[in-house]
Design a protein around this motif. Structure first.
Motif, PDB file in Angstrom:
ATOM      1  N   ARG A  16       0.916  -1.348  -0.057  1.00  0.00           N
ATOM      2  CA  ARG A  16       0.040   0.020   0.039  1.00  0.00           C
ATOM      3  C   ARG A  16       0.895   1.245   0.170  1.00  0.00           C
ATOM      4  O   ARG A  16       0.261   2.468   0.128  1.00  0.00           O
ATOM      5  CB  ARG A  16      -0.955  -0.053   1.216  1.00  0.00           C
ATOM      6  N   LYS A  17       2.094   1.043  -0.105  1.00  0.00           N
ATOM      7  CA  LYS A  17       3.284   2.249  -0.022  1.00  0.00           C
ATOM      8  C   LYS A  17       2.877   3.123   1.264  1.00  0.00           C
ATOM      9  O   LYS A  17       2.874   4.584   1.004  1.00  0.00           O
ATOM     10  CB  LYS A  17       3.087   2.903  -1.288  1.00  0.00           C
ATOM     11  N   VAL A  18       2.876   2.636   2.363  1.00  0.00           N
ATOM     12  CA  VAL A  18       2.354   3.320   3.405  1.00  0.00           C
ATOM     13  C   VAL A  18       3.757   3.169   4.463  1.00  0.00           C
ATOM     14  O   VAL A  18       4.438   1.768   4.708  1.00  0.00           O
ATOM     15  CB  VAL A  18       1.238   2.802   4.335  1.00  0.00           C
ATOM     16  N   SER A  19       4.299   4.351   5.027  1.00  0.00           N
ATOM     17  CA  SER A  19       5.532   4.012   5.678  1.00  0.00           C
ATOM     18  C   SER A  19       4.958   4.107   7.235  1.00  0.00           C
ATOM     19  O   SER A  19       3.776   3.972   7.791  1.00  0.00           O
ATOM     20  CB  SER A  19       6.025   5.603   5.610  1.00  0.00           C
ATOM     21  N   ARG A  20       6.126   3.356   8.082  1.00  0.00           N
ATOM     22  CA  ARG A  20       5.774   3.183   9.219  1.00  0.00           C
ATOM     23  C   ARG A  20       5.379   4.370  10.109  1.00  0.00           C
ATOM     24  O   ARG A  20       4.337   4.232  10.867  1.00  0.00           O
ATOM     25  CB  ARG A  20       7.232   2.593  10.047  1.00  0.00           C
ATOM     26  N   ALA A  21       5.975   5.410   9.675  1.00  0.00           N
ATOM     27  CA  ALA A  21       5.441   6.575  10.432  1.00  0.00           C
ATOM     28  C   ALA A  21       4.320   6.964  10.284  1.00  0.00           C
ATOM     29  O   ALA A  21       3.491   7.444  10.991  1.00  0.00           O
ATOM     30  CB  ALA A  21       6.575   7.767  10.078  1.00  0.00           C
ATOM     31  N   ARG A  22       3.892   6.810   8.739  1.00  0.00           N
ATOM     32  CA  ARG A  22       2.408   7.474   8.551  1.00  0.00           C
ATOM     33  C   ARG A  22       1.338   6.381   9.179  1.00  0.00           C
ATOM     34  O   ARG A  22       0.204   6.967   9.765  1.00  0.00           O
ATOM     35  CB  ARG A  22       2.178   7.112   6.909  1.00  0.00           C
ATOM     36  N   LEU A  23       1.696   5.066   9.282  1.00  0.00           N
ATOM     37  CA  LEU A  23       0.912   4.114   9.875  1.00  0.00           C
ATOM     38  C   LEU A  23       0.496   4.304  11.258  1.00  0.00           C
ATOM     39  O   LEU A  23      -0.398   4.349  11.993  1.00  0.00           O
ATOM     40  CB  LEU A  23       1.263   2.528   9.641  1.00  0.00           C
ATOM     41  N   ALA A  24       1.856   4.730  11.871  1.00  0.00           N
ATOM     42  CA  ALA A  24       1.850   4.881  13.389  1.00  0.00           C
ATOM     43  C   ALA A  24       0.889   6.118  13.806  1.00  0.00           C
ATOM     44  O   ALA A  24       0.305   6.169  15.012  1.00  0.00           O
ATOM     45  CB  ALA A  24       3.198   5.019  13.960  1.00  0.00           C
ATOM     46  N   GLU A  25       1.318   7.088  12.954  1.00  0.00           N
ATOM     47  CA  GLU A  25       0.492   8.279  13.351  1.00  0.00           C
ATOM     48  C   GLU A  25      -1.130   8.062  13.233  1.00  0.00           C
ATOM     49  O   GLU A  25      -1.789   8.364  14.037  1.00  0.00           O
ATOM     50  CB  GLU A  25       0.908   9.195  12.405  1.00  0.00           C
ATOM     51  N   ALA A  26      -1.537   7.406  12.131  1.00  0.00           N
ATOM     52  CA  ALA A  26      -2.911   7.018  11.845  1.00  0.00           C
ATOM     53  C   ALA A  26      -3.635   6.240  13.052  1.00  0.00           C
ATOM     54  O   ALA A  26      -4.780   6.224  13.445  1.00  0.00           O
ATOM     55  CB  ALA A  26      -3.034   6.602  10.537  1.00  0.00           C
ATOM     56  N   GLY A  28      -2.073   5.891  16.244  1.00  0.00           N
ATOM     57  CA  GLY A  28      -1.836   6.405  17.682  1.00  0.00           C
ATOM     58  C   GLY A  28      -0.873   5.709  18.234  1.00  0.00           C
ATOM     59  O   GLY A  28      -0.720   5.266  19.372  1.00  0.00           O
ATOM     60  N   ALA A  29       0.305   5.191  17.615  1.00  0.00           N
ATOM     61  CA  ALA A  29       1.508   4.364  18.038  1.00  0.00           C
ATOM     62  C   ALA A  29       2.748   5.139  17.567  1.00  0.00           C
ATOM     63  O   ALA A  29       2.723   5.898  16.890  1.00  0.00           O
ATOM     64  CB  ALA A  29       1.446   2.800  17.436  1.00  0.00           C
ATOM     65  N   HIS A  30       4.068   4.641  18.245  1.00  0.00           N
ATOM     66  CA  HIS A  30       5.171   5.098  17.755  1.00  0.00           C
ATOM     67  C   HIS A  30       5.649   4.406  16.660  1.00  0.00           C
ATOM     68  O   HIS A  30       5.199   3.291  16.464  1.00  0.00           O
ATOM     69  CB  HIS A  30       6.183   4.981  18.944  1.00  0.00           C
ATOM     70  N   TYR A  31       6.472   4.893  15.609  1.00  0.00           N
ATOM     71  CA  TYR A  31       6.740   4.343  14.397  1.00  0.00           C
ATOM     72  C   TYR A  31       7.540   2.821  15.060  1.00  0.00           C
ATOM     73  O   TYR A  31       7.685   1.996  14.004  1.00  0.00           O
ATOM     74  CB  TYR A  31       7.498   5.194  13.382  1.00  0.00           C
ATOM     75  N   GLN A  32       8.412   3.115  15.935  1.00  0.00           N
ATOM     76  CA  GLN A  32       9.177   1.970  16.427  1.00  0.00           C
ATOM     77  C   GLN A  32       8.334   0.500  16.660  1.00  0.00           C
ATOM     78  O   GLN A  32       8.728  -0.351  16.602  1.00  0.00           O
ATOM     79  CB  GLN A  32      10.403   2.473  17.497  1.00  0.00           C
ATOM     80  N   THR A  33       7.308   0.899  17.307  1.00  0.00           N
ATOM     81  CA  THR A  33       6.219  -0.027  17.881  1.00  0.00           C
ATOM     82  C   THR A  33       5.956  -0.952  16.274  1.00  0.00           C
ATOM     83  O   THR A  33       5.874  -2.006  16.770  1.00  0.00           O
ATOM     84  CB  THR A  33       4.895   0.433  18.440  1.00  0.00           C
ATOM     85  N   ILE A  34       5.553  -0.240  15.383  1.00  0.00           N
ATOM     86  CA  ILE A  34       5.154  -0.807  14.084  1.00  0.00           C
ATOM     87  C   ILE A  34       6.405  -1.678  13.650  1.00  0.00           C
ATOM     88  O   ILE A  34       5.904  -2.987  13.163  1.00  0.00           O
ATOM     89  CB  ILE A  34       4.842   0.238  13.007  1.00  0.00           C
TER      90      ILE A  34
END
Length: 81
Positions: A16-26, A28-34
């Motif tokens: 889906r071409k979604v970055s970890r940061a974008r998913l995390a923000e959406a 409510g998590a930290h990108y490292q958690t993803i």
């Protein structure tokens, strides 16, 4: 000790071409958690798993499972595991 939750998060995210940061923000998590979830180092809470599934508009069982997923090659070409 909790059981490992297997996932296809990295594959779906890349597709889906979604970055970890974008998913995390959406969700409510930290990108490292993803990243921890993708590598199997952390099991998501039910709340987080459902938020991720909702973000991708997929059923939660398409992303997460207590059993290892069959390879996509096997699923696409109908090979039995």
């Amino acid at each position: 000790m909790s059981e490992q939750v297997h996932n296809r998060l990295a594959m779906v995210r890349a597709d889906r071409k979604v970055s970890r940061a974008r998913l995390a923000e959406a969700v409510g998590a930290h990108y490292q958690t993803i990243g921890y979830i993708e590598r199997g180092e952390y099991n998501p809470s039910l709340d987080l798993a459902l938020k991720i599934a909702k973000f991708f508009e997929l059923p939660v069982e398409a992303l997460f499972s207590l059993e290892p997923f069959r390879s996509l090659t096997d699923e696409v070409y109908g090979r039995k595991s």
